[in-house]
Design a protein around this motif. Structure first.
Motif, PDB file in Angstrom:
ATOM      1  N   PRO A 169      22.088  -1.592  29.701  1.00 60.71           N
ATOM      2  CA  PRO A 169      22.712  -2.135  30.823  1.00 60.71           C
ATOM      3  C   PRO A 169      24.665  -2.528  30.012  1.00 60.71           C
ATOM      4  O   PRO A 169      24.965  -1.767  29.510  1.00 60.71           O
ATOM      5  N   PRO A 170      25.828  -3.781  30.724  1.00 62.40           N
ATOM      6  CA  PRO A 170      27.046  -2.982  29.829  1.00 62.40           C
ATOM      7  C   PRO A 170      27.161  -3.836  29.109  1.00 62.40           C
ATOM      8  O   PRO A 170      28.106  -3.754  28.850  1.00 62.40           O
ATOM      9  N   TRP A 171      25.956  -4.689  28.690  1.00 67.80           N
ATOM     10  CA  TRP A 171      26.643  -5.594  27.680  1.00 67.80           C
ATOM     11  C   TRP A 171      26.940  -4.098  26.280  1.00 67.80           C
ATOM     12  O   TRP A 171      26.303  -4.755  25.031  1.00 67.80           O
ATOM     13  N   THR A 172      25.390  -3.472  26.410  1.00 68.54           N
ATOM     14  CA  THR A 172      25.756  -2.833  24.997  1.00 68.54           C
ATOM     15  C   THR A 172      26.673  -1.911  24.534  1.00 68.54           C
ATOM     16  O   THR A 172      27.860  -1.874  25.228  1.00 68.54           O
ATOM     17  N   LEU A 173      26.652  -2.580  23.422  1.00 71.05           N
ATOM     18  CA  LEU A 173      28.026  -2.577  23.021  1.00 71.05           C
ATOM     19  C   LEU A 173      28.394  -0.715  23.231  1.00 71.05           C
ATOM     20  O   LEU A 173      27.148   0.423  22.871  1.00 71.05           O
ATOM     21  N   TRP A 174      29.416  -0.359  23.325  1.00 71.42           N
ATOM     22  CA  TRP A 174      29.743   0.880  23.564  1.00 71.42           C
ATOM     23  C   TRP A 174      29.670   2.439  22.619  1.00 71.42           C
ATOM     24  O   TRP A 174      29.454   3.167  23.148  1.00 71.42           O
ATOM     25  N   PHE A 175      29.364   2.482  21.294  1.00 71.20           N
ATOM     26  CA  PHE A 175      29.139   3.000  20.857  1.00 71.20           C
ATOM     27  C   PHE A 175      27.558   3.693  20.483  1.00 71.20           C
ATOM     28  O   PHE A 175      26.947   4.293  20.214  1.00 71.20           O
ATOM     29  N   MET A 176      26.736   2.513  21.214  1.00 65.31           N
ATOM     30  CA  MET A 176      25.068   2.657  21.121  1.00 65.31           C
ATOM     31  C   MET A 176      24.692   2.849  22.706  1.00 65.31           C
ATOM     32  O   MET A 176      23.506   3.107  22.920  1.00 65.31           O
ATOM     33  N   ARG A 177      25.889   3.335  23.584  1.00 69.93           N
ATOM     34  CA  ARG A 177      24.974   3.456  25.208  1.00 69.93           C
ATOM     35  C   ARG A 177      24.275   4.874  25.304  1.00 69.93           C
ATOM     36  O   ARG A 177      25.329   5.759  24.665  1.00 69.93           O
ATOM     37  N   ARG A 178      23.721   5.310  26.008  1.00 72.61           N
ATOM     38  CA  ARG A 178      23.066   6.469  25.980  1.00 72.61           C
ATOM     39  C   ARG A 178      23.329   6.465  27.373  1.00 72.61           C
ATOM     40  O   ARG A 178      23.153   6.390  28.742  1.00 72.61           O
ATOM     41  N   ASN A 179      24.442   8.065  27.779  1.00 70.83           N
ATOM     42  CA  ASN A 179      25.384   8.615  29.131  1.00 70.83           C
ATOM     43  C   ASN A 179      24.464   9.838  29.052  1.00 70.83           C
ATOM     44  O   ASN A 179      24.110  10.651  28.031  1.00 70.83           O
ATOM     45  N   GLU A 180      24.499  10.103  30.412  1.00 73.69           N
ATOM     46  CA  GLU A 180      24.384  11.828  30.394  1.00 73.69           C
ATOM     47  C   GLU A 180      25.072  12.403  31.584  1.00 73.69           C
ATOM     48  O   GLU A 180      25.215  11.573  32.696  1.00 73.69           O
ATOM     49  N   VAL A 181      25.309  13.858  31.432  1.00 71.14           N
ATOM     50  CA  VAL A 181      26.051  14.180  32.590  1.00 71.14           C
ATOM     51  C   VAL A 181      25.110  14.772  33.570  1.00 71.14           C
ATOM     52  O   VAL A 181      24.244  15.911  32.340  1.00 71.14           O
ATOM     53  N   TRP A 182      24.527  15.602  34.459  1.00 81.19           N
ATOM     54  CA  TRP A 182      23.051  16.085  34.608  1.00 81.19           C
ATOM     55  C   TRP A 182      24.204  17.289  35.786  1.00 81.19           C
ATOM     56  O   TRP A 182      25.079  16.878  36.565  1.00 81.19           O
ATOM     57  N   LEU A 183      23.664  18.557  35.753  1.00 81.66           N
ATOM     58  CA  LEU A 183      23.593  19.363  36.850  1.00 81.66           C
ATOM     59  C   LEU A 183      23.064  20.036  36.756  1.00 81.66           C
ATOM     60  O   LEU A 183      22.273  20.792  36.190  1.00 81.66           O
TER      61      LEU A 183
END
Length: 187
Positions: A169-183
């Motif tokens: 969620p957006p309130w997660t601290l930026w350095f703890m966010r799990r993101n991915e890019v997929w192709l």
């Protein structure tokens, strides 16, 4: 924070933060939004959240799943005049939520918002780059380029548009966010 359901996959390759995954078939709720990436993300999320939190003909509430996906639409939108300057930088985006496991098109309630549609995604093989950090265009673009380079070095051919996936969620601290890019990978 409670763990949310994620789509099932088989891991084929792991190389540091890079992976090749084969996803099982799944159902997604999706909506198309025009605007810059951030506006589309926000508007698309609201529409889809409305659907899973009871904005459907059965007023059924469903569990939140992860990730929230966003892809630039490949289709072009016709330009009109005299708003050429205002339209600059705008794109059409698809924002999606994966529906809970075990659901089928026939079992999911019909959305009340005509801009929300349900679609089956066939089994798919994807290249993935996992990263943490802020949700910026620059971050997504640089990670997408790293993924393209890695896939090329592995002899794999990506196809289609990059999909950005956010798990927190957006309130997660930026350095703890799990993101991915997929192709998507051909073959």
């Amino acid at each position: 924070m409670a763990k949310v359901e994620e789509p099932k996959f088989t891991l084929e390759v792991r190389d540091r933060e890079f992976e090749v995954r084969r996803y099982w078939a799944r159902i997604v709720a999706e909506t198309h939004v025009t605007g810059d990436r951030k506006q589309a993300e926000s508007e698309g999320f609201r529409r889809l959240a409305g659907y899973i939190f009871g904005g459907n003909k059965a007023t059924t509430k469903m569990s939140m799943t992860a990730p929230v996906g966003q892809t630039a639409d490949a289709r072009k939108i016709a330009m009109t005049a005299p708003v050429g300057q205002k339209a600059e930088g705008e794109r059409s985006w698809t924002v999606s939520f994966t529906m809970p496991e075990g659901e089928a098109l026939a079992t999911l309630p019909e959305p009340t918002d005509a801009r929300v549609t349900l679609r089956e995604v066939l089994p798919t093989r994807v290249g993935v780059l996992k990263f943490s950090g802020r949700w910026t265009n620059e971050s997504f673009a640089s990670h997408a380029e790293l993924l393209r380079s890695w896939l090329s070095a592995q002899g794999l051919r990506p196809s289609g548009e990059v999909e950005v996936n956010r798990y927190d969620p957006p309130w997660t601290l930026w350095f703890m966010r799990r993101n991915e890019v997929w192709l998507t990978i051909d073959g």
